[in-house]
Design an enzyme around this catalytic site. Structure first.
Site, PDB file in Angstrom:
ATOM      1  N   LEU A   1      13.245 -10.314  30.824  1.00  0.00           N
ATOM      2  CA  LEU A   1      12.201  -9.672  31.426  1.00  0.00           C
ATOM      3  C   LEU A   1      10.917 -10.238  30.686  1.00  0.00           C
ATOM      4  O   LEU A   1       9.766 -10.213  31.457  1.00  0.00           O
ATOM      5  CB  LEU A   1      12.430  -8.090  30.954  1.00  0.00           C
ATOM      6  CG  LEU A   1      11.385  -7.153  31.300  1.00  0.00           C
ATOM      7  CD1 LEU A   1      11.049  -6.945  32.775  1.00  0.00           C
ATOM      8  CD2 LEU A   1      11.562  -5.698  30.689  1.00  0.00           C
TER       9      LEU A   1
ATOM     10  N   GLU B   1       7.906 -11.781  28.779  1.00  0.00           N
ATOM     11  CA  GLU B   1       7.061 -13.247  28.934  1.00  0.00           C
ATOM     12  C   GLU B   1       5.838 -13.218  27.748  1.00  0.00           C
ATOM     13  O   GLU B   1       5.561 -12.104  26.988  1.00  0.00           O
ATOM     14  CB  GLU B   1       6.385 -13.561  30.217  1.00  0.00           C
ATOM     15  CG  GLU B   1       7.357 -13.498  31.482  1.00  0.00           C
ATOM     16  CD  GLU B   1       6.540 -13.484  32.745  1.00  0.00           C
ATOM     17  OE1 GLU B   1       5.415 -13.610  32.821  1.00  0.00           O
ATOM     18  OE2 GLU B   1       7.271 -13.443  33.871  1.00  0.00           O
TER      19      GLU B   1
ATOM     20  N   ASN C   1       2.683 -13.455  27.648  1.00  0.00           N
ATOM     21  CA  ASN C   1       1.481 -12.521  27.696  1.00  0.00           C
ATOM     22  C   ASN C   1       1.676 -11.366  28.275  1.00  0.00           C
ATOM     23  O   ASN C   1       1.097 -10.479  28.361  1.00  0.00           O
ATOM     24  CB  ASN C   1       0.550 -13.122  28.541  1.00  0.00           C
ATOM     25  CG  ASN C   1       0.118 -14.759  27.741  1.00  0.00           C
ATOM     26  OD1 ASN C   1      -0.341 -14.470  26.767  1.00  0.00           O
ATOM     27  ND2 ASN C   1       0.283 -15.530  28.776  1.00  0.00           N
TER      28      ASN C   1
ATOM     29  N   TRP D   1      11.338 -14.702  24.316  1.00  0.00           N
ATOM     30  CA  TRP D   1      11.930 -13.796  23.392  1.00  0.00           C
ATOM     31  C   TRP D   1      13.303 -13.649  24.157  1.00  0.00           C
ATOM     32  O   TRP D   1      13.801 -12.269  23.761  1.00  0.00           O
ATOM     33  CB  TRP D   1      11.221 -12.569  23.087  1.00  0.00           C
ATOM     34  CG  TRP D   1       9.790 -12.575  22.554  1.00  0.00           C
ATOM     35  CD1 TRP D   1       8.876 -12.604  23.201  1.00  0.00           C
ATOM     36  CD2 TRP D   1       9.634 -13.037  21.200  1.00  0.00           C
ATOM     37  NE1 TRP D   1       7.746 -13.171  22.444  1.00  0.00           N
ATOM     38  CE2 TRP D   1       8.232 -13.138  20.968  1.00  0.00           C
ATOM     39  CE3 TRP D   1      10.353 -13.217  19.987  1.00  0.00           C
ATOM     40  CZ2 TRP D   1       7.547 -13.635  19.969  1.00  0.00           C
ATOM     41  CZ3 TRP D   1       9.685 -13.673  18.794  1.00  0.00           C
ATOM     42  CH2 TRP D   1       8.349 -13.631  18.869  1.00  0.00           C
TER      43      TRP D   1
ATOM     44  N   GLN E   1      14.436  -0.671  -2.743  1.00  0.00           N
ATOM     45  CA  GLN E   1      13.812   0.250  -3.869  1.00  0.00           C
ATOM     46  C   GLN E   1      14.843   0.533  -4.958  1.00  0.00           C
ATOM     47  O   GLN E   1      14.550   0.094  -5.885  1.00  0.00           O
ATOM     48  CB  GLN E   1      12.763   1.136  -3.521  1.00  0.00           C
ATOM     49  CG  GLN E   1      11.793   1.668  -4.404  1.00  0.00           C
ATOM     50  CD  GLN E   1      10.851   0.469  -4.843  1.00  0.00           C
ATOM     51  OE1 GLN E   1      10.403  -0.304  -4.123  1.00  0.00           O
ATOM     52  NE2 GLN E   1      10.121   0.733  -5.955  1.00  0.00           N
ATOM     53  N   ILE E   2      15.727   1.109  -4.290  1.00  0.00           N
ATOM     54  CA  ILE E   2      16.941   1.757  -5.230  1.00  0.00           C
ATOM     55  C   ILE E   2      17.293   0.531  -6.008  1.00  0.00           C
ATOM     56  O   ILE E   2      18.066   0.620  -7.092  1.00  0.00           O
ATOM     57  CB  ILE E   2      18.064   2.288  -4.561  1.00  0.00           C
ATOM     58  CG1 ILE E   2      17.167   3.751  -3.904  1.00  0.00           C
ATOM     59  CG2 ILE E   2      19.264   2.774  -5.158  1.00  0.00           C
ATOM     60  CD1 ILE E   2      17.981   4.560  -3.056  1.00  0.00           C
TER      61      ILE E   2
ATOM     62  N   GLU F   1      13.484  -3.951  22.982  1.00  0.00           N
ATOM     63  CA  GLU F   1      13.659  -3.237  24.146  1.00  0.00           C
ATOM     64  C   GLU F   1      12.402  -1.926  24.131  1.00  0.00           C
ATOM     65  O   GLU F   1      12.543  -0.786  24.450  1.00  0.00           O
ATOM     66  CB  GLU F   1      15.173  -2.629  24.053  1.00  0.00           C
ATOM     67  CG  GLU F   1      15.934  -3.755  24.580  1.00  0.00           C
ATOM     68  CD  GLU F   1      17.435  -3.247  24.517  1.00  0.00           C
ATOM     69  OE1 GLU F   1      17.438  -2.138  25.403  1.00  0.00           O
ATOM     70  OE2 GLU F   1      18.501  -4.109  24.413  1.00  0.00           O
TER      71      GLU F   1
ATOM     72  N   SER G   1       7.759   0.835  19.081  1.00  0.00           N
ATOM     73  CA  SER G   1       7.861   2.627  18.646  1.00  0.00           C
ATOM     74  C   SER G   1       6.963   3.132  19.662  1.00  0.00           C
ATOM     75  O   SER G   1       6.767   4.260  20.102  1.00  0.00           O
ATOM     76  CB  SER G   1       7.882   2.718  17.277  1.00  0.00           C
ATOM     77  OG  SER G   1       9.027   2.372  16.678  1.00  0.00           O
TER      78      SER G   1
HETATM   79  C1  FAD Z   1      14.444 -10.763  18.512  1.00  0.00           C
HETATM   80  C2  FAD Z   1      14.067 -10.247  19.907  1.00  0.00           C
HETATM   81  C3  FAD Z   1      14.785 -10.183  20.815  1.00  0.00           C
HETATM   82  C4  FAD Z   1      14.350  -9.958  21.932  1.00  0.00           C
HETATM   83  N1  FAD Z   1      15.221  -9.899  23.122  1.00  0.00           N
HETATM   84  C5  FAD Z   1      14.745  -9.785  24.445  1.00  0.00           C
HETATM   85  C6  FAD Z   1      15.699  -9.960  25.660  1.00  0.00           C
HETATM   86  O1  FAD Z   1      16.670 -10.401  25.452  1.00  0.00           O
HETATM   87  N2  FAD Z   1      15.105 -10.034  26.898  1.00  0.00           N
HETATM   88  C7  FAD Z   1      13.937  -9.619  26.920  1.00  0.00           C
HETATM   89  O2  FAD Z   1      13.279  -9.433  28.012  1.00  0.00           O
HETATM   90  N3  FAD Z   1      12.801  -9.266  25.865  1.00  0.00           N
HETATM   91  C8  FAD Z   1      13.639  -9.435  24.591  1.00  0.00           C
HETATM   92  N4  FAD Z   1      12.799  -9.235  23.526  1.00  0.00           N
HETATM   93  C9  FAD Z   1      11.065  -8.880  23.844  1.00  0.00           C
HETATM   94  C10 FAD Z   1      10.889  -7.527  23.192  1.00  0.00           C
HETATM   95  O3  FAD Z   1      11.463  -6.481  24.185  1.00  0.00           O
HETATM   96  C11 FAD Z   1       9.275  -7.425  23.094  1.00  0.00           C
HETATM   97  O4  FAD Z   1       9.133  -8.205  21.981  1.00  0.00           O
HETATM   98  C12 FAD Z   1       8.620  -6.108  23.053  1.00  0.00           C
HETATM   99  O5  FAD Z   1       8.575  -5.490  24.289  1.00  0.00           O
HETATM  100  C13 FAD Z   1       7.270  -6.149  22.755  1.00  0.00           C
HETATM  101  O6  FAD Z   1       6.472  -6.777  23.361  1.00  0.00           O
HETATM  102  P1  FAD Z   1       5.480  -7.935  22.717  1.00  0.00           P
HETATM  103  O7  FAD Z   1       6.301  -8.663  21.603  1.00  0.00           O
HETATM  104  O8  FAD Z   1       4.872  -8.648  23.485  1.00  0.00           O
HETATM  105  O9  FAD Z   1       4.460  -7.006  22.087  1.00  0.00           O
HETATM  106  P2  FAD Z   1       2.952  -6.539  22.480  1.00  0.00           P
HETATM  107  O10 FAD Z   1       3.237  -5.893  23.940  1.00  0.00           O
HETATM  108  O11 FAD Z   1       1.863  -7.564  22.802  1.00  0.00           O
HETATM  109  O12 FAD Z   1       2.612  -5.513  21.525  1.00  0.00           O
HETATM  110  C14 FAD Z   1       1.825  -5.868  20.298  1.00  0.00           C
HETATM  111  C15 FAD Z   1       1.390  -4.142  19.771  1.00  0.00           C
HETATM  112  O13 FAD Z   1       0.681  -3.663  20.649  1.00  0.00           O
HETATM  113  C16 FAD Z   1       1.157  -2.157  20.960  1.00  0.00           C
HETATM  114  N5  FAD Z   1       0.911  -1.836  22.240  1.00  0.00           N
HETATM  115  C17 FAD Z   1       0.999  -2.638  23.434  1.00  0.00           C
HETATM  116  N6  FAD Z   1       0.807  -1.699  24.513  1.00  0.00           N
HETATM  117  C18 FAD Z   1       0.615  -0.513  24.010  1.00  0.00           C
HETATM  118  C19 FAD Z   1       0.165   0.657  24.602  1.00  0.00           C
HETATM  119  N7  FAD Z   1       0.041   0.618  25.963  1.00  0.00           N
HETATM  120  N8  FAD Z   1      -0.185   1.641  23.907  1.00  0.00           N
HETATM  121  C20 FAD Z   1       0.163   1.700  22.412  1.00  0.00           C
HETATM  122  N9  FAD Z   1       0.528   0.396  21.765  1.00  0.00           N
HETATM  123  C21 FAD Z   1       0.786  -0.700  22.717  1.00  0.00           C
HETATM  124  C22 FAD Z   1       2.842  -2.283  20.855  1.00  0.00           C
HETATM  125  O14 FAD Z   1       3.608  -1.387  20.386  1.00  0.00           O
HETATM  126  C23 FAD Z   1       2.982  -3.467  19.538  1.00  0.00           C
HETATM  127  O15 FAD Z   1       2.550  -2.681  18.284  1.00  0.00           O
HETATM  128  C24 FAD Z   1      13.100  -9.343  22.203  1.00  0.00           C
HETATM  129  C25 FAD Z   1      12.286  -9.586  21.161  1.00  0.00           C
HETATM  130  C26 FAD Z   1      12.648  -9.802  19.896  1.00  0.00           C
HETATM  131  C27 FAD Z   1      11.850  -9.761  18.603  1.00  0.00           C
END
Ligand code: FAD
Length: 380
Positions: A125, A127, A129, A156, A336-337, A363, A366
């Site tokens: 899902l 990408e 950007n 990812w 810490q513990i 997924e 937070s």
């Molecule tokens: C180990 C790992 C495994 C993964 N596996 C998969 C997989 O199998 N398939 C897949 O499709 N994806 C996968 N992912 C991707 C994962 O789901 C994304 O990394 C995640 O959804 C966050 O997207 P981003 O990294 O682009 O962060 P960004 O979307 O760029 O977010 C950066 C920061 O901005 C905050 N932010 C963004 N938008 C908002 C908003 N509207 N309001 C408030 N805060 C916001 C976020 O909370 C975060 O703190 C994986 C990621 C990791 C690290």
């Protein structure tokens, strides 16, 4: 609601503990340090029914429900977060998408291979950007006669290199329009489909994360899942269930870190007494235990609704949000513990600390869970 393990859950937990003692615990630091995804382990887990937990028996799965699935993921994650994450991603995402939205032919073709662990599944899902804003994806699928041609890159992606098959979400309509995303099943080896960079991660290092690259990748229309334009809605439903598994992953990590801390606090002496006698340490343990039980309740509430087929978007987001934050807090307190020893690789808590952080990101972060929860509250 009774949160005690049923007989089936007790049996599953025992089987996983025995399996993990032999097949995971002795190797987990080696896999972690080398970033090795132990694919052969997943074949063995398939033989135990752990790769198709929710898949009905008619398609070669275990035919179990979400309570049992939570037990599987959390018991594995108690030992190793990476193996827990890969188990969750395989079961919930790729397998789950085909299970819930695939047609009969697709289910018969793919589910037995995925449920047996013969094939490893990936789900694309995200990408580069478009992470949280995944609906704004750039990857496209263009109709050419009876085929579709995929172009773009997914980042990812868990099992992005080793995965034998991927469910891929691609844009089939204009950007920023409704119903513009469709899901497809793409097998490894399809011309134009390759893997790219493998991520070098802080934690979850034995769970492979890599790019999927589509360069004029041609697939038949029979590989499309569901109707054209339904993909994003499908993905959000897949994530509703997936988030229960990430909450279970968080729960397992938190329990592992807590149990190690409890043992250590009783054994480690300073000032001629076990450190557990210091209120500062005992209160940390009390916080851990309380928050773990609260996580468990939220997780089983979401699992119960999912088993009943009731909408549980808010509840699964709450479970994922709370349990993942608790995992991070618990693992931090565990280090810490353990004091200086907690900062070394000789004790398990530094790995829990590194692994836990993923749970607040993957997924849906937070922040995104709070968005889902608040939208649901505000529009109730
Ligand atoms: C180990 C790992 C495994 C993964 N596996 C998969 C997989 O199998 N398939 C897949 O499709 N994806 C996968 N992912 C991707 C994962 O789901 C994304 O990394 C995640 O959804 C966050 O997207 P981003 O990294 O682009 O962060 P960004 O979307 O760029 O977010 C950066 C920061 O901005 C905050 N932010 C963004 N938008 C908002 C908003 N509207 N309001 C408030 N805060 C916001 C976020 O909370 C975060 O703190 C994986 C990621 C990791 C690290």
């Amino acid at each position: 609601m009774d949160f005690n393990y049923t007989d089936t859950q007790t049996e599953i937990a025992k089987m996983i503990r025995d399996f993990a003692d032999k097949e995971i615990r002795p190797y987990l630091m080696e896999w972690d340090e080398q970033q090795k995804f132990p694919v052969e382990l997943f074949h063995k887990m398939g033989a135990l029914g752990l790769m198709g937990v929710l898949v009905p028996q008619e398609y070669g799965g275990s035919g179990l429900g979400y309570f049992e699935y939570v037990t599987v993921v959390s018991e594995i994650a108690k030992v190793c977060g990476s193996i827990g994450l890969s188990t969750a991603a395989h079961n919930s995402l790729c397998t789950g998408h085909i299970l819930y939205f695939g047609n009969e032919t697709q289910k018969k073709q793919y589910l037995p291979k995925l449920a047996s662990g013969e094939w490893i599944g990936a789900w694309g899902l995200t990408e580069a950007n478009t992470g949280s804003d995944s609906g704004n994806m750039r990857c496209t699928a263009t109709r050419e006669g009876s085929d579709w041609v995929l172009n773009g890159t997914k980042n990812w992606i868990t099992h992005g290199i080793t995965g034998n098959v991927a469910v891929v979400l691609a844009r089939t309509g204009e950007p920023r329009t409704r119903n513009n995303i469709t899901a497809f099943i793409v097998e490894k080896g399809t011309p134009g489909f390759t893997s790219g960079k493998k991520e070098n991660k802080l934690g979850m290092r034995a769970s492979e994360t890599a790019e999927l690259i589509f360069d004029n990748c041609r697939i038949a229309d029979s590989q499309r899942i569901g109707e054209i334009g339904e993909g994003f809605k499908q993905a959000m439903k897949v994530l509703d269930g997936g988030r229960i598994s990430i909450a279970a992953l968080s729960l397992g990590i938190a329990k592992g870190a807590y149990e190690a801390s409890l043992r250590y606090a009783k054994e480690r002496h300073q000032f001629d007494q076990p450190i557990a006698h210091f209120q500062a340490i005992a209160f940390k343990l009390a916080d851990m235990a309380t928050k773990i039980e609260a996580s468990e309740m939220l997780i089983y509430q979401a699992a119960d609704l999912k088993n009943k087929g009731t909408k549980m978007t808010k509840e699964s987001a709450m479970a994922k949000y709370y349990a993942s934050e608790v995992a991070v807090q618990t693992a931090t307190d565990a280090v810490q513990i353990f004091g200086g020893y907690g900062y070394t690789k000789d004790f398990p808590v530094e790995k829990y600390y590194r692994d836990a952080k993923l749970c607040t990101i993957g997924e849906g972060t937070s922040e995104i869970q709070k968005l889902v929860i608040s939208r649901s509250i505000l529009h109730q």
